[in-house]
Design a protein around this motif. Structure first.
Motif, short mmCIF file in Angstrom:
data_model
loop_
_atom_site.label_atom_id
_atom_site.label_comp_id
_atom_site.label_asym_id
_atom_site.label_seq_id
_atom_site.Cartn_x
_atom_site.Cartn_y
_atom_site.Cartn_z
N ASN A 247 -7.57 -4.10 10.36
CA ASN A 247 -8.69 -4.91 10.85
C ASN A 247 -8.47 -6.38 10.51
O ASN A 247 -9.25 -7.00 9.80
CB ASN A 247 -10.01 -4.41 10.25
CG ASN A 247 -11.22 -5.02 10.95
OD1 ASN A 247 -11.13 -5.43 12.11
ND2 ASN A 247 -12.34 -5.08 10.24
N SER B 37 -3.28 -3.12 14.97
CA SER B 37 -2.40 -2.00 14.66
C SER B 37 -0.98 -2.46 14.36
O SER B 37 -0.55 -3.55 14.77
CB SER B 37 -2.36 -0.98 15.81
OG SER B 37 -1.55 -1.43 16.87
N GLU C 42 -5.32 5.33 9.26
CA GLU C 42 -6.25 4.26 8.90
C GLU C 42 -5.69 3.43 7.76
O GLU C 42 -5.38 3.94 6.69
CB GLU C 42 -7.59 4.86 8.47
CG GLU C 42 -8.38 5.53 9.60
CD GLU C 42 -8.91 4.52 10.61
OE1 GLU C 42 -9.04 3.33 10.24
OE2 GLU C 42 -9.19 4.93 11.74
#
Length: 211
Positions: free
Chosen positions: A68, A74, A92
């Protein structure tokens, strides 16, 4: 009219390797033979370490890590070591250790700027160490660390490279990144004083600090 920014759902529909950067899907070309071989060897060594220690996961090419950052959502490194939960979806968070193996297009001033920017993104997202693997150069492995990103440790053929502090106690011979490693490994196991099995710490003499 402003173009719609791409989303993680768009990324999931991509048929090949890609990353989500600056609201765009950045597609990556298929890996060549030598880079693919090196990436596979790194993943195999990390997998052996993970099985032995019970810590983390060795992650191969074309797996997405969701982060993020303001301009990046990504990563898809060529190899990685991840400590977290594995599920059917994207991973994640950033990998603890990431490997970028240079392809033919990863040379020249523009490529150097792009690779340096990506390493900075890795560190901003929480990655502790990044390998810059150059199979065509004398300095085959440059280990950039989050606490000193501009002072990489350099390893050449004949050295044993590590990824401290991201993967404590893990190392692998630089020679194993090349297809002729079978010959090198046989000689090493036949009595060379510098032999080192994957998973043992590299000796101090094999470490070179670029200043």
């Amino acid at each position: 009219m402003r173009t719609r920014e791409a989303t993680l759902e768009d990324l999931a529909r991509e048929p090949g390797k890609a990353e989500l950067v600056n609201g765009r899907i950045v597609r990556m070309s298929p890996t060549g033979g030598l880079p693919g071989y090196a990436g596979r060897e790194i993943v195999a060594s990390l997998h052996a370490y993970s099985r032995r220690t019970g810590v983390g996961y060795a992650i191969p090419d074309n797996v997405a890590f969701v982060v993020n950052l303001p301009h990046r959502r990504s990563f898809s490194p060529d190899a990685a070591f991840y400590v977290g939960e594995l599920g059917m979806g994207f991973l994640e968070g950033a990998p603890r250790f990431a490997v970028e193996v240079r392809s033919e297009s990863d040379y020249g001033p523009a490529a150097e700027r792009r690779l340096a920017s990506k390493r900075a993104d890795y560190f901003a997202a929480g990655t502790l160490a990044v390998w810059d693997v150059d199979l065509l150069g004398a300095d085959v492995v440059r280990v950039h660390r989050a606490d000193a990103p501009q002072r990489p440790t350099v390893y050449r053929r004949g050295d044993v490279a590590e990824a401290e502090p991201a993967v404590p106690g893990w190392s692998m011979p630089v020679d194993d990144l090349f297809p002729d490693a079978t010959t090198s490994r046989t000689a090493r196991l036949g009595g060379r004083s510098r032999r080192h099995a994957a998973g043992h710490a590299a000796p101090a003499r094999s470490r070179r600090r670029r200043r």
